[in-house]
Design a protein around this motif. Sequence first.
Motif, PDB file in Angstrom:
ATOM      1  N   LEU A 102     -28.838  12.833  -0.563  1.00 12.84           N
ATOM      2  CA  LEU A 102     -28.972  12.811  -2.019  1.00 12.84           C
ATOM      3  C   LEU A 102     -27.680  13.263  -2.707  1.00 12.84           C
ATOM      4  CD1 LEU A 102     -32.631  14.125  -2.350  1.00 12.84           C
ATOM      5  CD2 LEU A 102     -31.802  11.796  -2.783  1.00 12.84           C
ATOM      6  N   GLN A 103     -26.974  14.214  -2.103  1.00 14.70           N
ATOM      7  CA  GLN A 103     -25.680  14.595  -2.664  1.00 14.70           C
ATOM      8  C   GLN A 103     -24.648  13.481  -2.479  1.00 14.70           C
ATOM      9  OE1 GLN A 103     -25.364  17.438  -4.587  1.00 14.70           O
ATOM     10  NE2 GLN A 103     -27.568  17.271  -4.188  1.00 14.70           N
ATOM     11  N   PHE A 104     -24.778  12.751  -1.376  1.00 10.08           N
ATOM     12  CA  PHE A 104     -23.856  11.648  -1.087  1.00 10.08           C
ATOM     13  C   PHE A 104     -23.947  10.553  -2.146  1.00 10.08           C
ATOM     14  CE2 PHE A 104     -22.439   7.826   1.224  1.00 10.08           C
ATOM     15  CZ  PHE A 104     -21.268   8.285   1.815  1.00 10.08           C
ATOM     16  N   ILE A 105     -25.155  10.347  -2.690  1.00 10.31           N
ATOM     17  CA  ILE A 105     -25.321   9.308  -3.719  1.00 10.31           C
ATOM     18  C   ILE A 105     -25.271   9.899  -5.130  1.00 10.31           C
ATOM     19  CG2 ILE A 105     -26.598   7.758  -2.190  1.00 10.31           C
ATOM     20  CD1 ILE A 105     -29.194   8.669  -3.536  1.00 10.31           C
ATOM     21  N   GLY A 106     -24.860  11.166  -5.227  1.00  8.80           N
ATOM     22  CA  GLY A 106     -24.649  11.766  -6.540  1.00  8.80           C
ATOM     23  C   GLY A 106     -25.905  12.228  -7.241  1.00  8.80           C
ATOM     24  N   ALA A 107     -26.910  12.644  -6.468  1.00 11.72           N
ATOM     25  CA  ALA A 107     -28.166  13.049  -7.098  1.00 11.72           C
ATOM     26  C   ALA A 107     -28.050  14.377  -7.827  1.00 11.72           C
ATOM     27  CB  ALA A 107     -29.270  13.141  -6.041  1.00 11.72           C
ATOM     28  N   GLU A 108     -27.140  15.251  -7.344  1.00 14.44           N
ATOM     29  CA  GLU A 108     -27.011  16.611  -7.882  1.00 14.44           C
ATOM     30  C   GLU A 108     -28.378  17.295  -7.863  1.00 14.44           C
ATOM     31  OE1 GLU A 108     -25.053  16.173 -11.639  1.00 14.44           O
ATOM     32  OE2 GLU A 108     -23.125  15.673 -10.715  1.00 14.44           O
ATOM     33  N   ASN A 109     -28.963  17.582  -9.038  1.00 10.28           N
ATOM     34  CA  ASN A 109     -30.253  18.274  -9.050  1.00 10.28           C
ATOM     35  C   ASN A 109     -31.445  17.327  -9.214  1.00 10.28           C
ATOM     36  OD1 ASN A 109     -29.006  20.772  -8.780  1.00 10.28           O
ATOM     37  ND2 ASN A 109     -28.755  20.989 -10.994  1.00 10.28           N
ATOM     38  N   LYS A 110     -31.211  16.011  -9.176  1.00 11.21           N
ATOM     39  CA  LYS A 110     -32.305  15.046  -9.321  1.00 11.21           C
ATOM     40  C   LYS A 110     -33.119  14.987  -8.033  1.00 11.21           C
ATOM     41  CE  LYS A 110     -29.669  12.088 -12.480  1.00 11.21           C
ATOM     42  NZ  LYS A 110     -29.027  10.759 -12.648  1.00 11.21           N
ATOM     43  N   GLN A 111     -34.399  14.702  -8.184  1.00 12.26           N
ATOM     44  CA  GLN A 111     -35.311  14.612  -7.059  1.00 12.26           C
ATOM     45  C   GLN A 111     -35.366  13.177  -6.539  1.00 12.26           C
ATOM     46  OE1 GLN A 111     -37.325  17.053  -5.502  1.00 12.26           O
ATOM     47  NE2 GLN A 111     -37.661  15.400  -4.052  1.00 12.26           N
ATOM     48  N   GLY A 112     -35.122  12.995  -5.255  1.00 10.76           N
ATOM     49  CA  GLY A 112     -35.233  11.669  -4.664  1.00 10.76           C
ATOM     50  C   GLY A 112     -36.684  11.288  -4.446  1.00 10.76           C
ATOM     51  N   ASN A 113     -36.951   9.998  -4.419  1.00 17.66           N
ATOM     52  CA  ASN A 113     -38.317   9.516  -4.212  1.00 17.66           C
ATOM     53  C   ASN A 113     -38.317   8.173  -3.499  1.00 17.66           C
ATOM     54  OD1 ASN A 113     -40.310  11.388  -5.537  1.00 17.66           O
ATOM     55  ND2 ASN A 113     -38.963  11.014  -7.295  1.00 17.66           N
ATOM     56  N   ILE A 114     -39.431   7.903  -2.825  1.00 21.20           N
ATOM     57  CA  ILE A 114     -39.740   6.546  -2.349  1.00 21.20           C
ATOM     58  C   ILE A 114     -40.904   6.088  -3.221  1.00 21.20           C
ATOM     59  CG2 ILE A 114     -40.473   5.123  -0.403  1.00 21.20           C
ATOM     60  CD1 ILE A 114     -39.267   7.209   1.470  1.00 21.20           C
ATOM     61  N   THR A 115     -40.638   5.166  -4.119  1.00 19.02           N
ATOM     62  CA  THR A 115     -41.557   4.876  -5.221  1.00 19.02           C
ATOM     63  C   THR A 115     -42.543   3.756  -4.905  1.00 19.02           C
ATOM     64  OG1 THR A 115     -40.051   3.254  -6.176  1.00 19.02           O
ATOM     65  CG2 THR A 115     -39.732   5.552  -6.832  1.00 19.02           C
ATOM     66  N   ALA A 116     -43.489   3.574  -5.811  1.00 19.20           N
ATOM     67  CA  ALA A 116     -44.433   2.457  -5.699  1.00 19.20           C
ATOM     68  C   ALA A 116     -43.687   1.130  -5.762  1.00 19.20           C
ATOM     69  CB  ALA A 116     -45.469   2.543  -6.821  1.00 19.20           C
ATOM     70  N   TYR A 117     -42.636   1.089  -6.558  1.00 13.75           N
ATOM     71  CA  TYR A 117     -41.809  -0.120  -6.661  1.00 13.75           C
ATOM     72  C   TYR A 117     -41.188  -0.450  -5.305  1.00 13.75           C
ATOM     73  CZ  TYR A 117     -38.721  -3.356  -9.202  1.00 13.75           C
ATOM     74  OH  TYR A 117     -38.069  -4.474  -9.679  1.00 13.75           O
ATOM     75  N   GLU A 118     -40.753   0.594  -4.587  1.00  9.46           N
ATOM     76  CA  GLU A 118     -40.209   0.406  -3.247  1.00  9.46           C
ATOM     77  C   GLU A 118     -41.278  -0.098  -2.277  1.00  9.46           C
ATOM     78  OE1 GLU A 118     -37.506   0.964   0.154  1.00  9.46           O
ATOM     79  OE2 GLU A 118     -37.240   0.602  -1.983  1.00  9.46           O
ATOM     80  N   CYS A 119     -42.488   0.444  -2.390  1.00  7.62           N
ATOM     81  CA  CYS A 119     -43.586   0.005  -1.521  1.00  7.62           C
ATOM     82  C   CYS A 119     -43.886  -1.478  -1.721  1.00  7.62           C
ATOM     83  CB  CYS A 119     -44.839   0.837  -1.790  1.00  7.62           C
ATOM     84  SG  CYS A 119     -44.683   2.560  -1.306  1.00  7.62           S
ATOM     85  N   ASN A 120     -43.873  -1.929  -2.966  1.00  8.68           N
ATOM     86  CA  ASN A 120     -44.092  -3.352  -3.237  1.00  8.68           C
ATOM     87  C   ASN A 120     -42.992  -4.204  -2.612  1.00  8.68           C
ATOM     88  OD1 ASN A 120     -46.426  -2.854  -4.725  1.00  8.68           O
ATOM     89  ND2 ASN A 120     -45.312  -2.663  -6.660  1.00  8.68           N
ATOM     90  N   ASP A 121     -41.764  -3.701  -2.650  1.00 13.30           N
ATOM     91  CA  ASP A 121     -40.640  -4.435  -2.062  1.00 13.30           C
ATOM     92  C   ASP A 121     -40.772  -4.500  -0.545  1.00 13.30           C
ATOM     93  OD1 ASP A 121     -38.082  -5.794  -2.634  1.00 13.30           O
ATOM     94  OD2 ASP A 121     -37.209  -4.173  -1.425  1.00 13.30           O
ATOM     95  N   ILE A 122     -41.260  -3.421   0.076  1.00 10.38           N
ATOM     96  CA  ILE A 122     -41.486  -3.420   1.519  1.00 10.38           C
ATOM     97  C   ILE A 122     -42.529  -4.471   1.894  1.00 10.38           C
ATOM     98  CG2 ILE A 122     -42.488  -2.064   3.413  1.00 10.38           C
ATOM     99  CD1 ILE A 122     -41.187   0.417   2.112  1.00 10.38           C
ATOM    100  N   ILE A 123     -43.610  -4.509   1.138  1.00 15.05           N
ATOM    101  CA  ILE A 123     -44.664  -5.503   1.399  1.00 15.05           C
ATOM    102  C   ILE A 123     -44.099  -6.911   1.291  1.00 15.05           C
ATOM    103  CG2 ILE A 123     -46.831  -6.449   0.517  1.00 15.05           C
ATOM    104  CD1 ILE A 123     -47.523  -3.542  -0.380  1.00 15.05           C
ATOM    105  N   ARG A 124     -43.251  -7.141   0.290  1.00 17.37           N
ATOM    106  CA  ARG A 124     -42.646  -8.470   0.112  1.00 17.37           C
ATOM    107  C   ARG A 124     -41.741  -8.826   1.293  1.00 17.37           C
ATOM    108  NH1 ARG A 124     -37.942 -10.412  -1.131  1.00 17.37           N
ATOM    109  NH2 ARG A 124     -37.061  -8.325  -1.450  1.00 17.37           N
ATOM    110  N   LYS A 125     -40.899  -7.897   1.701  1.00 19.67           N
ATOM    111  CA  LYS A 125     -39.955  -8.175   2.795  1.00 19.67           C
ATOM    112  C   LYS A 125     -40.675  -8.473   4.104  1.00 19.67           C
ATOM    113  CE  LYS A 125     -36.140  -5.274   1.110  1.00 19.67           C
ATOM    114  NZ  LYS A 125     -35.440  -3.969   1.293  1.00 19.67           N
ATOM    115  N   LEU A 126     -41.699  -7.674   4.413  1.00 20.32           N
ATOM    116  CA  LEU A 126     -42.364  -7.836   5.706  1.00 20.32           C
ATOM    117  C   LEU A 126     -43.353  -8.996   5.724  1.00 20.32           C
ATOM    118  CD1 LEU A 126     -42.937  -4.130   6.775  1.00 20.32           C
ATOM    119  CD2 LEU A 126     -41.019  -5.646   7.267  1.00 20.32           C
ATOM    120  N   SER A 127     -43.624  -9.579   4.566  1.00 15.14           N
ATOM    121  CA  SER A 127     -44.476 -10.774   4.537  1.00 15.14           C
ATOM    122  C   SER A 127     -43.688 -12.034   4.884  1.00 15.14           C
ATOM    123  CB  SER A 127     -45.115 -10.923   3.159  1.00 15.14           C
ATOM    124  OG  SER A 127     -44.125 -11.216   2.180  1.00 15.14           O
TER     125      SER A 127
END
Length: 408
Positions: free
Chosen positions: A148-173
């Motif tokens: 997270l520091q490598f991508i410049g998150a500083e104090n922001k919280q990283g997440n794996i979002t619902a939007y990401e889950c939809n993208d995973i479903i699309r890719k693996l289909s």
Amino acid sequence: MLFKNVIGQTDVKLHLVNMVQQNRISHALLFLGKEGSGALPMAIAFAQYIVCEKVNRKGATESVGLSLFGEETPPPPGEAGRGPSAMFDSCGECPSCLKMHQLMHPDVHFSYPVIPRKSGDKPLSSDYISEWREFIAKYPYGNSYDWLQFIGAENKQGNITAYECNDIIRKLSLKSFESGFKILVMWMPEYLGNEGNKLLKLIEEPPPNTLFVLVAENESLILQTILSRTQLIKIPALNYQDISEALVTKAKVGEDSARQTALIAEGNYREALQLMQHADEDWQSLLREWLNAILKNGPIAQVKWIDEVSKLGREKQKQFIRYFTHLLEQAIRLHAMGPNNVHLPDKDKDFAGRLNKIANFMQQQAIIEELDKASYYIERNANPKMLFHALTIKLYHILASKEVTTVI
């Protein structure tokens, strides 16, 4: 990444190879290993082994029984009776291995915590794929904070979002492009909230030759609904010989320094690298000053010390606490096993002996617990002055229950 590039873990590597050779892989695997154990490099090496053309003779659809999940596949003409390849590592030379080396194989997808680049964004892992490839090349044993520091998150919280889950479903289909397999490597599923339930049906009933590889550090933070659908692969902490050898061969550290650092790191290769970066820090003098302020010099000295340590920065503060914890653990061993059975530099062994004079076993255990809590709060951006002030008071009360006759 080849298995041989993953530090140690010989038994795990052999287990994974046998799973592939015997077609006994679950559709969803959980690689569970604490920070610095190498769970992520192992998962990447495993994915490369599966798609390697020489291991699988150009894919599961052309090989004997290599659906990986136990289903029978018909042998190609002239191949009847041949079993799967007995290679114990990917070749590193075929087109699939060369693409995996650059993390560019079209059938191997990665998911990891990310942050929005700007307010209102719905970030995907694929938005950060260039940074991901660079991060893995430089810091394969890094943790989520490093990423997270490598991508410049500083104090922001990283997440794996619902939007990401939809993208995973699309890719693996989609159909696989080259290897016959589709593989998702999800790093840190602990960052997957309830939106991860979107993936349950896909994990439970995936398309043919689809494999989920989850890579986690803390099993208790993973959604139970996902956890129950995975086959557990435990990645143990590294032994100190493997860390020592890796420091010598990969980090070009001297043998004596590597050996001492490996002992302190306690199975965590990332920690060993961090310790080498701060090898010139005089943690013992800083610790002596702190204990003297607590036991002898009083509040003015304590405030001065707290001001000094609060300016060090989060990583150095964690390293200092780690050093103190290590010395306390060695002090307990020194008391229980005697000086001849504790391998420490003379300077540290003498200091550990002094710790035994000012604190008994129960007090040392209590201090270790407080230090572990402090390290946890430092990782979560606690105010350093408030944290070390509170920690100083707690240590004073722990140590005050014993009459102190010797000052460190």
